[in-house]
Design an enzyme around this catalytic site. Sequence first.
Site, PDB file in Angstrom:
ATOM      1  N   GLU A  60      15.599  -7.812 -19.358  1.00  0.00           N
ATOM      2  CA  GLU A  60      16.735  -7.600 -20.494  1.00  0.00           C
ATOM      3  C   GLU A  60      16.682  -8.976 -21.585  1.00  0.00           C
ATOM      4  O   GLU A  60      17.087  -9.953 -21.214  1.00  0.00           O
ATOM      5  CB  GLU A  60      18.498  -8.145 -19.853  1.00  0.00           C
ATOM      6  CG  GLU A  60      18.421  -7.320 -19.151  1.00  0.00           C
ATOM      7  CD  GLU A  60      20.549  -7.347 -19.339  1.00  0.00           C
ATOM      8  OE1 GLU A  60      20.866  -6.429 -19.438  1.00  0.00           O
ATOM      9  OE2 GLU A  60      20.869  -8.063 -18.954  1.00  0.00           O
TER      10      GLU A  60
ATOM     11  N   GLU B 235      23.818 -14.475 -20.596  1.00  0.00           N
ATOM     12  CA  GLU B 235      24.441 -15.418 -20.808  1.00  0.00           C
ATOM     13  C   GLU B 235      24.962 -16.258 -20.475  1.00  0.00           C
ATOM     14  O   GLU B 235      26.191 -17.154 -20.527  1.00  0.00           O
ATOM     15  CB  GLU B 235      25.802 -14.218 -21.392  1.00  0.00           C
ATOM     16  CG  GLU B 235      26.013 -13.037 -22.117  1.00  0.00           C
ATOM     17  CD  GLU B 235      26.480 -12.269 -22.411  1.00  0.00           C
ATOM     18  OE1 GLU B 235      27.532 -12.220 -21.085  1.00  0.00           O
ATOM     19  OE2 GLU B 235      26.180 -10.953 -22.847  1.00  0.00           O
TER      20      GLU B 235
ATOM     21  N   SER C 138      21.405  -3.035 -25.494  1.00  0.00           N
ATOM     22  CA  SER C 138      21.896  -2.498 -26.405  1.00  0.00           C
ATOM     23  C   SER C 138      21.393  -0.813 -25.520  1.00  0.00           C
ATOM     24  O   SER C 138      20.808   0.274 -26.740  1.00  0.00           O
ATOM     25  CB  SER C 138      21.176  -2.356 -27.457  1.00  0.00           C
ATOM     26  OG  SER C 138      21.517  -3.356 -28.423  1.00  0.00           O
TER      27      SER C 138
ATOM     28  N   LYS D 134      31.763  -7.148 -18.152  1.00  0.00           N
ATOM     29  CA  LYS D 134      31.243  -8.657 -18.740  1.00  0.00           C
ATOM     30  C   LYS D 134      32.874  -8.983 -18.895  1.00  0.00           C
ATOM     31  O   LYS D 134      33.944  -8.973 -17.353  1.00  0.00           O
ATOM     32  CB  LYS D 134      30.582  -8.866 -19.938  1.00  0.00           C
ATOM     33  CG  LYS D 134      29.438  -8.504 -20.310  1.00  0.00           C
ATOM     34  CD  LYS D 134      28.816  -8.384 -21.140  1.00  0.00           C
ATOM     35  CE  LYS D 134      27.205  -7.401 -21.347  1.00  0.00           C
ATOM     36  NZ  LYS D 134      26.633  -8.371 -22.795  1.00  0.00           N
TER      37      LYS D 134
ATOM     38  N   HIS E  73      22.281 -13.373 -15.680  1.00  0.00           N
ATOM     39  CA  HIS E  73      22.359 -12.811 -16.524  1.00  0.00           C
ATOM     40  C   HIS E  73      21.977 -14.390 -17.727  1.00  0.00           C
ATOM     41  O   HIS E  73      23.016 -15.060 -17.991  1.00  0.00           O
ATOM     42  CB  HIS E  73      23.811 -11.969 -16.740  1.00  0.00           C
ATOM     43  CG  HIS E  73      23.925 -11.235 -18.033  1.00  0.00           C
ATOM     44  ND1 HIS E  73      24.312 -11.761 -19.212  1.00  0.00           N
ATOM     45  CD2 HIS E  73      23.849 -10.625 -18.334  1.00  0.00           C
ATOM     46  CE1 HIS E  73      24.232 -10.869 -19.777  1.00  0.00           C
ATOM     47  NE2 HIS E  73      24.108  -9.490 -19.481  1.00  0.00           N
TER      48      HIS E  73
ATOM     49  N   GLY F  65      23.571  -6.613 -26.851  1.00  0.00           N
ATOM     50  CA  GLY F  65      24.784  -6.091 -27.773  1.00  0.00           C
ATOM     51  C   GLY F  65      24.401  -6.390 -29.611  1.00  0.00           C
ATOM     52  O   GLY F  65      25.086  -6.799 -30.055  1.00  0.00           O
TER      53      GLY F  65
ATOM     54  N   ASN G 100      28.081  -3.165 -17.206  1.00  0.00           N
ATOM     55  CA  ASN G 100      28.527  -4.707 -16.960  1.00  0.00           C
ATOM     56  C   ASN G 100      29.608  -4.760 -18.153  1.00  0.00           C
ATOM     57  O   ASN G 100      29.356  -4.687 -18.906  1.00  0.00           O
ATOM     58  CB  ASN G 100      26.711  -5.675 -16.634  1.00  0.00           C
ATOM     59  CG  ASN G 100      27.229  -6.836 -17.395  1.00  0.00           C
ATOM     60  OD1 ASN G 100      28.183  -7.487 -16.772  1.00  0.00           O
ATOM     61  ND2 ASN G 100      26.771  -7.813 -17.920  1.00  0.00           N
TER      62      ASN G 100
HETATM   63  C1  PEP Z   1      24.350  -6.819 -20.548  1.00  0.00           C
HETATM   64  O1  PEP Z   1      24.685  -7.754 -21.668  1.00  0.00           O
HETATM   65  O2  PEP Z   1      24.229  -6.558 -19.603  1.00  0.00           O
HETATM   66  C2  PEP Z   1      23.654  -5.694 -21.605  1.00  0.00           C
HETATM   67  C3  PEP Z   1      22.520  -4.692 -22.001  1.00  0.00           C
HETATM   68  O3  PEP Z   1      24.465  -5.424 -23.003  1.00  0.00           O
HETATM   69  P1  PEP Z   1      24.261  -4.154 -23.935  1.00  0.00           P
HETATM   70  O4  PEP Z   1      23.918  -2.711 -23.349  1.00  0.00           O
HETATM   71  O5  PEP Z   1      25.705  -4.658 -24.424  1.00  0.00           O
HETATM   72  O6  PEP Z   1      23.593  -4.788 -24.780  1.00  0.00           O
END
Ligand code: PEP
Length: 252
Positions: free
Chosen positions: A168, A100, A213, A14, A98, A174, A12
Amino acid sequence: MTTRARPLIAGNWKMNGLTGSLAELDAIIAGSSAVADRADLLICPPATLVAAFAARAKGTAVMIGGQDCHPEPCGAHTGDIAAEMLKDAGASFVIVGHSERRADHHETDELVRQKTLAAWRAGLVAIVCVGETGAERDAGQTLDVVGRQIERSVPDGARTESLVVAYEPVWAIGTGVTPTTSDVEQIHAFICLKLSKKMKNSGESSKILYGGSVKPSNCNELLCISHVNGALVGGASLKSSDFLAIAAAAPK
Ligand code: PEP
């Protein structure tokens, strides 16, 4: 003996990437044959790059997806993108719900459900994201929250081939922090059970990805947990070497 579903490693990107990022996609494509026996690969760039990425990835092992779609196929929705437009641009997947988008755009489970139906209408595989916030985890509400999100965001009668669920935990995105192996195992088993009641062929389950992460240093442990069928990768998917290293760690 049950066979493990082939893992999906989804990136992703973003709101990151300009036309110059095609070089990073080229590097992923170049490395994809070395990991083809391990996992399916998907990159979800920003909407502006979907068509160019899909054209470049055509005929390779790398699939392209969108990061969001509107429930309607067309109309007066300034700034939005329809699932049909993503399909037309060459996408085969779309991420919906997601955290976000749930947070920044106040997306509800019902809206996510409608977006999932839109993805299916357009012939896309929907990756439905669920996960609890840190406050919800601290209050011991993880299974309640995730169970409710699955119940309300995933339409009844889902087919395994057109649905992927990504667990998630919001607090892991992040931050460099990940849940324990046993927590991931417990939550994925719970999601699997919940999903199996929603599927068209009840008793089956779609792929369930872990996200939050994931990086080369922790991916092997995460990808080997039972009911983890791959990863949704944010930050580490922007660097081809990291993304490919994660795919290479997927269990055969
Ligand atoms: C995400 O936002 O889908 C995600 C998994 O981000 P990160 O791997 O940077 O934690």
